[in-house]
Design a protein around this motif. Sequence first.
Motif, PDB file in Angstrom:
ATOM      1  N   SER A 166       0.827  -1.204   0.000  1.00 25.65           N
ATOM      2  CA  SER A 166       0.000   0.000   0.000  1.00 25.65           C
ATOM      3  C   SER A 166       0.861   1.254   0.000  1.00 25.65           C
ATOM      4  CB  SER A 166      -0.926  -0.009   1.225  1.00 25.65           C
ATOM      5  OG  SER A 166      -1.652   1.190   1.322  1.00 25.65           O
ATOM      6  N   ALA A 170       1.171   4.074  -3.009  1.00 24.10           N
ATOM      7  CA  ALA A 170       0.852   5.482  -2.758  1.00 24.10           C
ATOM      8  C   ALA A 170       2.018   6.376  -3.140  1.00 24.10           C
ATOM      9  CB  ALA A 170       0.487   5.681  -1.289  1.00 24.10           C
ATOM     10  N   VAL A 198      -6.725  11.614  -2.465  1.00 16.34           N
ATOM     11  CA  VAL A 198      -5.898  10.696  -1.685  1.00 16.34           C
ATOM     12  C   VAL A 198      -5.759  11.177  -0.242  1.00 16.34           C
ATOM     13  CG1 VAL A 198      -3.564   9.757  -1.422  1.00 16.34           C
ATOM     14  CG2 VAL A 198      -4.620   9.851  -3.671  1.00 16.34           C
ATOM     15  N   ARG A 261      -0.981   8.556   5.688  1.00 20.68           N
ATOM     16  CA  ARG A 261      -2.400   8.224   5.847  1.00 20.68           C
ATOM     17  C   ARG A 261      -2.668   6.767   5.458  1.00 20.68           C
ATOM     18  NH1 ARG A 261      -7.099   8.947   2.485  1.00 20.68           N
ATOM     19  NH2 ARG A 261      -8.943   8.858   3.786  1.00 20.68           N
ATOM     20  N   HIS A 262      -2.116   6.319   4.335  1.00 21.46           N
ATOM     21  CA  HIS A 262      -2.338   4.936   3.907  1.00 21.46           C
ATOM     22  C   HIS A 262      -1.677   3.948   4.867  1.00 21.46           C
ATOM     23  CE1 HIS A 262      -4.415   5.450   0.061  1.00 21.46           C
ATOM     24  NE2 HIS A 262      -3.668   6.524  -0.127  1.00 21.46           N
ATOM     25  N   ARG A 265      -3.725   3.616   8.150  1.00 19.16           N
ATOM     26  CA  ARG A 265      -4.936   2.810   7.943  1.00 19.16           C
ATOM     27  C   ARG A 265      -4.580   1.330   7.847  1.00 19.16           C
ATOM     28  NH1 ARG A 265     -10.160   3.374   5.988  1.00 19.16           N
ATOM     29  NH2 ARG A 265     -11.082   5.422   6.389  1.00 19.16           N
TER      30      ARG A 265
END
Length: 437
Positions: A166, A170, A198, A261-262, A265
């Motif tokens: 991920s 990104a 995004v 952020r990715h 998560r």
Amino acid sequence: MTATLIDPGAEAARLEALRRYQVLDTPPEGTFDRVVALAARAFGAPIASVTFVEQERVWIKAHRGLAWVEHDLGGDPGLCVSAIRGSNPYVVTDTLAHPEACEHPLVREEPRVRFYAAAPIVTADGHRLGTVNVMDVEPREADEAVLHTLTDLAALVAGQLETRLSARAAVTLERRLRQQAEAERGRLELLTSTLRKVLLPPSPPKVPGLDIATHYHVASADQVGGDFFDVFRLDEDHWAFFLGDVCGKGADAAVVTALARHTLRAAAVYAVDPEAVLANLNMVLMDEFLGADPCYCTVLYGVLTPTGEGVHVKVAGGGHPPAMIVRAEGDVEALRTEGGMLVGLLQEARFAVAETTLRPGDGMLLYTDGLTEARTPAGHMYGEDRLRSLAAGLAGQPAQAVVTRLEETLSAFGPGLTDDTAILSMTVPPIVKRHSR
């Protein structure tokens, strides 16, 4: 191995998934080494490894007790190759009594393995890529509880692979879009719209017993910035939230923002402890920008648990201003995470944890320093004291009322608002007392 699989199509898909995670022929990594150490310790076994099974070979990503073995083995059945045929732990209590394992090179030659137990590493879409395994040179039985531990470690490896994938996707997307924008200024709008999708989450979700509102202001002319936040569901009883600030502004900061952020998560799915989630983000930032200029950020990451009393909050801090707790009666306190270090600056960064419970009428305010460092029309810094006073006057108000009042305050700053600003307000609605007639 191919001959042992019923469906060649499924094997082709599995190999494609293995290539997608880009783990073969890669150098040692601390995360996998720690998994091996934990596996060996849990079993009291002299040998343990994390392996990935390719078509004709088994790649040993991390190991303990196999110093004389090359990084890869042939694709012989009996051990790792056989272990990925099913989704449950695979155990051979005595390899010499097993028709396939007895012919394996690790059994016939050094270290002459007699016991083998493995849990398959299974991706989110069901592909079994390899194993977390332990071995011994004496026959033995496998305890059910320890096999569960092996399964958990395999899940951690799968989670780490998903996080890397991920984060890599990104970062690749952000870099490609930035290069396009620099080469063709006319395509800046494409960069802006894509990055905003995004970076910014959709409207806050409905969390039982909690009212949520947000504000986001970008100071950069690119309309992309370094502040980020999110609120999302973990499971039936828990919700996660975070708010952070990347060092820098504009597209450069936005690249780190998207990665942070990715990663948060993805890490939240596999780590229960907020401190562990920040540690995961720290590792990803350090690995991604190794050798480059430091790219770090401040973050507050927490878990919300609705209870009969209100909402329990557990938050980990990485160098970010503390969350402001506004009690229903007007008292304001800082939920301090003192000692929490910047994320992405040091390999062995430490993060601090704090807890509290929001009861009916209580609220929590998270913000970036774009708010407190904004300049008033008179040229003074707004500061935490003014913010605390405003928050106290809004005690018991809905989250949106708090955000609206802060937006009105920010609009008066005009040119004094020079930094990205993010605000996350959460309030437990007060109990409405009904008057009897």
